[in-house]
Write a protein that holds these residues in place. Structure first.
Motif, PDB file in Angstrom:
ATOM      1  N   THR A   1       0.843  -1.198   0.000  1.00 55.80           N
ATOM      2  CA  THR A   1       0.000   0.000   0.000  1.00 55.80           C
ATOM      3  C   THR A   1       0.870   1.237   0.000  1.00 55.80           C
ATOM      4  O   THR A   1       1.735   1.396   0.863  1.00 55.80           O
ATOM      5  CB  THR A   1      -0.929   0.028   1.232  1.00 55.80           C
ATOM      6  OG1 THR A   1      -1.785  -1.121   1.192  1.00 55.80           O
ATOM      7  CG2 THR A   1      -1.780   1.289   1.270  1.00 55.80           C
TER       8      THR A   1
ATOM      9  N   ASN B   1       0.475   5.249   0.334  1.00 51.41           N
ATOM     10  CA  ASN B   1      -0.406   6.348   0.715  1.00 51.41           C
ATOM     11  C   ASN B   1       0.296   7.665   0.426  1.00 51.41           C
ATOM     12  O   ASN B   1       1.382   7.913   0.947  1.00 51.41           O
ATOM     13  CB  ASN B   1      -0.739   6.294   2.213  1.00 51.41           C
ATOM     14  CG  ASN B   1      -1.527   5.060   2.589  1.00 51.41           C
ATOM     15  OD1 ASN B   1      -2.468   4.691   1.909  1.00 51.41           O
ATOM     16  ND2 ASN B   1      -1.129   4.423   3.671  1.00 51.41           N
TER      17      ASN B   1
ATOM     18  N   ILE C   1       0.052  -0.134 -10.261  1.00 42.90           N
ATOM     19  CA  ILE C   1      -0.679  -0.613  -9.086  1.00 42.90           C
ATOM     20  C   ILE C   1      -0.911  -2.114  -9.162  1.00 42.90           C
ATOM     21  O   ILE C   1      -1.616  -2.600 -10.040  1.00 42.90           O
ATOM     22  CB  ILE C   1      -2.023   0.130  -8.951  1.00 42.90           C
ATOM     23  CG1 ILE C   1      -1.789   1.641  -8.912  1.00 42.90           C
ATOM     24  CG2 ILE C   1      -2.771  -0.341  -7.709  1.00 42.90           C
ATOM     25  CD1 ILE C   1      -3.034   2.472  -9.041  1.00 42.90           C
TER      26      ILE C   1
ATOM     27  N   GLY D   1      -1.485  -3.576  -5.940  1.00 41.17           N
ATOM     28  CA  GLY D   1      -1.724  -3.483  -4.509  1.00 41.17           C
ATOM     29  C   GLY D   1      -2.729  -2.360  -4.320  1.00 41.17           C
ATOM     30  O   GLY D   1      -3.686  -2.246  -5.076  1.00 41.17           O
ATOM     31  N   THR D   2      -2.461  -1.459  -3.362  1.00 40.11           N
ATOM     32  CA  THR D   2      -3.355  -0.329  -3.090  1.00 40.11           C
ATOM     33  C   THR D   2      -2.561   0.957  -3.161  1.00 40.11           C
ATOM     34  O   THR D   2      -1.493   1.067  -2.555  1.00 40.11           O
ATOM     35  CB  THR D   2      -3.988  -0.467  -1.686  1.00 40.11           C
ATOM     36  OG1 THR D   2      -4.691  -1.712  -1.619  1.00 40.11           O
ATOM     37  CG2 THR D   2      -4.934   0.673  -1.393  1.00 40.11           C
TER      38      THR D   2
ATOM     39  N   LYS E   1      -3.290   5.068  -2.529  1.00 42.51           N
ATOM     40  CA  LYS E   1      -4.239   6.086  -2.088  1.00 42.51           C
ATOM     41  C   LYS E   1      -3.642   7.447  -2.389  1.00 42.51           C
ATOM     42  O   LYS E   1      -2.606   7.819  -1.846  1.00 42.51           O
ATOM     43  CB  LYS E   1      -4.520   5.931  -0.599  1.00 42.51           C
ATOM     44  CG  LYS E   1      -5.184   4.610  -0.257  1.00 42.51           C
ATOM     45  CD  LYS E   1      -5.392   4.453   1.228  1.00 42.51           C
ATOM     46  CE  LYS E   1      -5.991   3.088   1.533  1.00 42.51           C
ATOM     47  NZ  LYS E   1      -6.128   2.855   2.975  1.00 42.51           N
TER      48      LYS E   1
END
Length: 181
Positions: free
Chosen positions: A144, A146, A165, A167-168, A170
């Motif tokens: 992830t 962020n 991407i 995965g994640t 944000k």
């Protein structure tokens, strides 16, 4: 370049790393000027804060073909607590792993021309006054990434850089279109 060790702090100024340099858990390394990293700089936090900091009011450049590898621990911190510090991750250089880059509440800036990759189970968080991506942001292996502030936004359009991407990821804002690479 120079290496100066003072208790739990090591100072690196205008240095070339051709091998492996490890920052042990609970230790701080401060970089000033340009660091040519053609090897690895490993941040080995395991529950104790491990820092790769930029000197206060300094502009540091990580360049070369190497990697900064952050262990799978939220206690790895690159560039925190120094107002007005800036870090450039140059083309060809990679920062990967878990922890944080930049500092919420401090006027730090990050410019990525290389690759910043979240590839561990703990997230990689990017903070700062200005975060610019002209390279690649990547969430890999289910990791992830962020990003709290990003200058690559024009209204609701993502501009500049590459975003990979697996995965994640944000990103701030309400992105409705992608004009990035």
């Amino acid at each position: 370049g120079t290496i100066l060790h003072s208790s739990n702090t090591v100072f690196l100024t205008d240095l070339t790393n051709q091998g492996a340099y490890t920052i042990a858990s609970g230790v701080e390394t401060v970089i000033n000027g340009g660091i040519v990293n053609n090897g690895t700089i490993k941040m080995d936090a395991f529950g104790g804060a491990t820092y790769l900091n930029v000197g206060a009011s300094d502009n540091a450049l990580l360049t070369g073909t190497g990697k900064v590898i952050m262990s799978n621990d939220a206690s790895n911190v690159i560039m925190t607590g120094n107002n007005w510090a800036s870090l450039t991750n140059d083309s060809g250089h990679t920062i990967e792993g878990s922890g944080s880059i930049g500092s919420g509440g401090h006027a730090t800036s990050l410019t990525n021309l290389g690759t910043i990759r979240a590839n561990q189970s703990n997230p990689l968080n990017l903070y700062g006054n200005a975060v610019v991506n002209a390279g690649t942001f990547e969430a890999a292996n289910g990791g992830t990434l962020n990003v709290t502030t990003l200058t690559n936004l024009s209204g609701e359009t993502l501009t500049g850089g590459s975003y990979l991407i697996a995965g994640t990821m944000k990103l701030p804002g309400n992105i409705k279109s992608n004009a990035a690479a």
